[in-house]
Design a protein around this motif. Sequence first.
Motif, PDB file in Angstrom:
ATOM      1  N   THR A  42      75.692  10.113  53.712  1.00  7.91           N
ATOM      2  CA  THR A  42      75.040   9.082  54.508  1.00  7.91           C
ATOM      3  C   THR A  42      73.787   8.604  53.786  1.00  7.91           C
ATOM      4  O   THR A  42      72.967   9.420  53.348  1.00  7.91           O
ATOM      5  CB  THR A  42      74.647   9.600  55.903  1.00  7.91           C
ATOM      6  OG1 THR A  42      75.805  10.116  56.560  1.00  7.91           O
ATOM      7  CG2 THR A  42      74.050   8.476  56.749  1.00  7.91           C
ATOM      8  N   LYS A 154      79.257   7.136  74.462  1.00  2.00           N
ATOM      9  CA  LYS A 154      80.292   6.337  73.805  1.00  2.00           C
ATOM     10  C   LYS A 154      81.073   5.539  74.849  1.00  2.00           C
ATOM     11  O   LYS A 154      82.021   6.060  75.447  1.00  2.00           O
ATOM     12  CB  LYS A 154      81.236   7.243  73.013  1.00  2.00           C
ATOM     13  CG  LYS A 154      80.569   7.953  71.844  1.00  2.00           C
ATOM     14  CD  LYS A 154      81.567   8.753  71.026  1.00  2.00           C
ATOM     15  CE  LYS A 154      82.469   7.831  70.221  1.00  2.00           C
ATOM     16  NZ  LYS A 154      83.350   8.575  69.306  1.00  2.00           N
ATOM     17  N   TRP A 158      84.853   3.674  69.245  1.00  2.00           N
ATOM     18  CA  TRP A 158      84.222   3.344  67.974  1.00  2.00           C
ATOM     19  C   TRP A 158      82.732   3.036  68.098  1.00  2.00           C
ATOM     20  O   TRP A 158      82.043   2.841  67.089  1.00  2.00           O
ATOM     21  CB  TRP A 158      84.913   2.136  67.337  1.00  2.00           C
ATOM     22  CG  TRP A 158      84.903   0.911  68.217  1.00  2.00           C
ATOM     23  CD1 TRP A 158      85.828   0.561  69.149  1.00  2.00           C
ATOM     24  CD2 TRP A 158      83.889  -0.111  68.259  1.00  2.00           C
ATOM     25  NE1 TRP A 158      85.466  -0.614  69.764  1.00  2.00           N
ATOM     26  CE2 TRP A 158      84.292  -1.048  69.240  1.00  2.00           C
ATOM     27  CE3 TRP A 158      82.698  -0.321  67.566  1.00  2.00           C
ATOM     28  CZ2 TRP A 158      83.532  -2.179  69.541  1.00  2.00           C
ATOM     29  CZ3 TRP A 158      81.941  -1.445  67.858  1.00  2.00           C
ATOM     30  CH2 TRP A 158      82.363  -2.362  68.830  1.00  2.00           C
ATOM     31  N   ARG A 160      78.844   4.032  69.666  1.00  4.91           N
ATOM     32  CA  ARG A 160      77.963   5.068  70.223  1.00  4.91           C
ATOM     33  C   ARG A 160      76.564   4.482  70.388  1.00  4.91           C
ATOM     34  O   ARG A 160      75.996   3.938  69.441  1.00  4.91           O
ATOM     35  CB  ARG A 160      77.929   6.287  69.296  1.00  4.91           C
ATOM     36  CG  ARG A 160      77.075   7.443  69.798  1.00  4.91           C
ATOM     37  CD  ARG A 160      77.324   8.674  68.948  1.00  4.91           C
ATOM     38  NE  ARG A 160      76.459   9.789  69.324  1.00  4.91           N
ATOM     39  CZ  ARG A 160      75.382  10.164  68.642  1.00  4.91           C
ATOM     40  NH1 ARG A 160      75.043   9.537  67.520  1.00  4.91           N
ATOM     41  NH2 ARG A 160      74.643  11.177  69.052  1.00  4.91           N
ATOM     42  N   GLN A 184      75.544   2.976  66.872  1.00  5.01           N
ATOM     43  CA  GLN A 184      76.415   3.312  65.746  1.00  5.01           C
ATOM     44  C   GLN A 184      77.816   2.760  65.990  1.00  5.01           C
ATOM     45  O   GLN A 184      78.299   2.787  67.126  1.00  5.01           O
ATOM     46  CB  GLN A 184      76.499   4.824  65.552  1.00  5.01           C
ATOM     47  CG  GLN A 184      75.228   5.459  65.030  1.00  5.01           C
ATOM     48  CD  GLN A 184      75.363   6.963  64.901  1.00  5.01           C
ATOM     49  OE1 GLN A 184      75.808   7.641  65.833  1.00  5.01           O
ATOM     50  NE2 GLN A 184      74.983   7.510  63.755  1.00  5.01           N
ATOM     51  N   THR A 186      81.794   2.971  64.254  1.00  2.00           N
ATOM     52  CA  THR A 186      82.662   3.651  63.298  1.00  2.00           C
ATOM     53  C   THR A 186      83.880   2.792  63.013  1.00  2.00           C
ATOM     54  O   THR A 186      84.576   2.352  63.933  1.00  2.00           O
ATOM     55  CB  THR A 186      83.112   5.018  63.839  1.00  2.00           C
ATOM     56  OG1 THR A 186      81.951   5.828  64.073  1.00  2.00           O
ATOM     57  CG2 THR A 186      84.021   5.729  62.851  1.00  2.00           C
ATOM     58  N   GLN A 189      86.771   5.475  58.009  1.00  2.00           N
ATOM     59  CA  GLN A 189      85.977   6.600  57.547  1.00  2.00           C
ATOM     60  C   GLN A 189      84.483   6.295  57.528  1.00  2.00           C
ATOM     61  O   GLN A 189      83.679   7.184  57.240  1.00  2.00           O
ATOM     62  CB  GLN A 189      86.426   7.004  56.139  1.00  2.00           C
ATOM     63  CG  GLN A 189      87.852   7.551  56.068  1.00  2.00           C
ATOM     64  CD  GLN A 189      88.272   7.806  54.631  1.00  2.00           C
ATOM     65  OE1 GLN A 189      88.514   6.889  53.861  1.00  2.00           O
ATOM     66  NE2 GLN A 189      88.347   9.073  54.270  1.00  2.00           N
ATOM     67  N   THR A 191      80.730   4.948  59.084  1.00  2.00           N
ATOM     68  CA  THR A 191      79.902   4.826  60.279  1.00  2.00           C
ATOM     69  C   THR A 191      78.628   4.063  59.913  1.00  2.00           C
ATOM     70  O   THR A 191      77.917   4.436  58.973  1.00  2.00           O
ATOM     71  CB  THR A 191      79.524   6.200  60.846  1.00  2.00           C
ATOM     72  OG1 THR A 191      80.723   6.890  61.233  1.00  2.00           O
ATOM     73  CG2 THR A 191      78.637   6.047  62.081  1.00  2.00           C
ATOM     74  N   GLY A 193      74.932   2.484  61.294  1.00  2.00           N
ATOM     75  CA  GLY A 193      73.980   2.768  62.351  1.00  2.00           C
ATOM     76  C   GLY A 193      72.677   2.003  62.196  1.00  2.00           C
ATOM     77  O   GLY A 193      72.295   1.585  61.098  1.00  2.00           O
TER      78      GLY A 193
END
Length: 214
Positions: A42, A154, A158, A160, A184, A186, A189, A191, A193
């Motif tokens: 990340t 959530k 997908w 959050r 966030q 997704t 693969q 993510t 934010g």
Amino acid sequence: MKVAPHLLPLAALLACAFPVAAQEAAKEAPADPEPAWTFGVTAYHTDVRAGSNYGSGIAVADRGPLHFEARINYESVGARSAFVGWSFSGGDEFKWMFRPLVGGAWGDIKAFVPALEASLGYKQFDFYTEAEYVRLKNDKESRYLYAWTEVGYKPLDWLRLGLVVQRTRAYGGDRDIQSGPFAQATVGQFTFGGFWFNPGSGDQVFVASVGVAF
């Protein structure tokens, strides 16, 4: 129990067959697979209204409960750190994870750093925290507890949303405690934010992140 003479050959055959069958079944039974390695990286860009912008990053590697982690510009700009830990987890509807770590920092600071990561999850709600105590050997006054905590929800698989709170000295200024909303998303693969600390103040900080798991 006596066996009739004419059944003795059959009894002998069965006595030999059962151990052989058991051995064959044991050979055919699949062995427990070795846990596979999983990885994640990340990257963060931090925009500080009252200070200097900078980038940071976290990389993790897991094999079963074994956890490795490396961070750059996390404890402070110019710092590097690495950790090893063990994950304890469980639960079905109510999920939990507890991960103690030990590590060290080098670069512009040199310190022994014990750390902790933990999470709780129930349906669409979750809680996550990571904290570390930076213990500089020859400078007791500069020893410090860093912490990042999220409370998330959530509404979609997908997406959050939630509140983030952190305790840090990385930005300078007068605020040790920073808080604000985050979101966030997704996609596969990846993510993406955004974390907005101290909204509406002169000490606003915005952190954008992108992570990938593989």
